[in-house]
Design an enzyme around this catalytic site. Sequence first.
Site, short mmCIF file in Angstrom:
data_model
loop_
_atom_site.label_atom_id
_atom_site.label_comp_id
_atom_site.label_asym_id
_atom_site.label_seq_id
_atom_site.Cartn_x
_atom_site.Cartn_y
_atom_site.Cartn_z
N PRO A 9 0.89 -1.10 0.40
CA PRO A 9 0.27 0.39 -0.16
C PRO A 9 0.82 1.18 -0.10
CG PRO A 9 -0.15 -1.01 1.72
CD PRO A 9 0.79 -1.95 0.74
N ASN A 10 -0.19 2.12 -0.91
CA ASN A 10 0.75 3.86 -0.78
C ASN A 10 1.92 3.90 -1.21
OD1 ASN A 10 -1.57 4.74 0.31
ND2 ASN A 10 -0.52 3.63 2.39
N ASN A 71 8.05 -5.76 -0.35
CA ASN A 71 7.95 -4.61 0.72
C ASN A 71 6.42 -4.20 0.72
OD1 ASN A 71 7.47 -1.69 1.22
ND2 ASN A 71 8.90 -1.10 0.80
#
Length: 141
Positions: A9-10, A71
Amino acid sequence: MKILIINGPNLNLLGVREPGIYGKSSFGEYLPQLQSRYPNIDIDYYQSNIEGALIDKLQEAGFSCDGIVLNAGAYTHTSIALQDCIRSISAPVVEVHISNVHQREEFRHHSMISCACMGVICGFGLDSYRLAIEAIIAAKE
């Protein structure tokens, strides 16, 4: 050799999201550099903001590639489901973080997935991904 990089996410906002922490380059700008550095390795990339989609991708690739660079973003600190998935696949997984999470907020100091990963690399900016690829290559030699 085939390596999959998975960003959570992000991380689709790299280059614009908090550039003081995450840098000014997008992952789309960085990926071709990795691919040209390792011309004999098939380096694929996937990003999702959705935990279930990350699990689906790990399961899909986790039995056919030589390694995964993950990640997991904020899911690193919360996801038992990702930990269970990493334990379930045969491909080695290297956990990466662009920033040094141990220099940041206390909640970022604990990873729910580290115990299931081959290793952890953090704090070297986007170069953390290259270091993870080097670790996977070394483990396969």
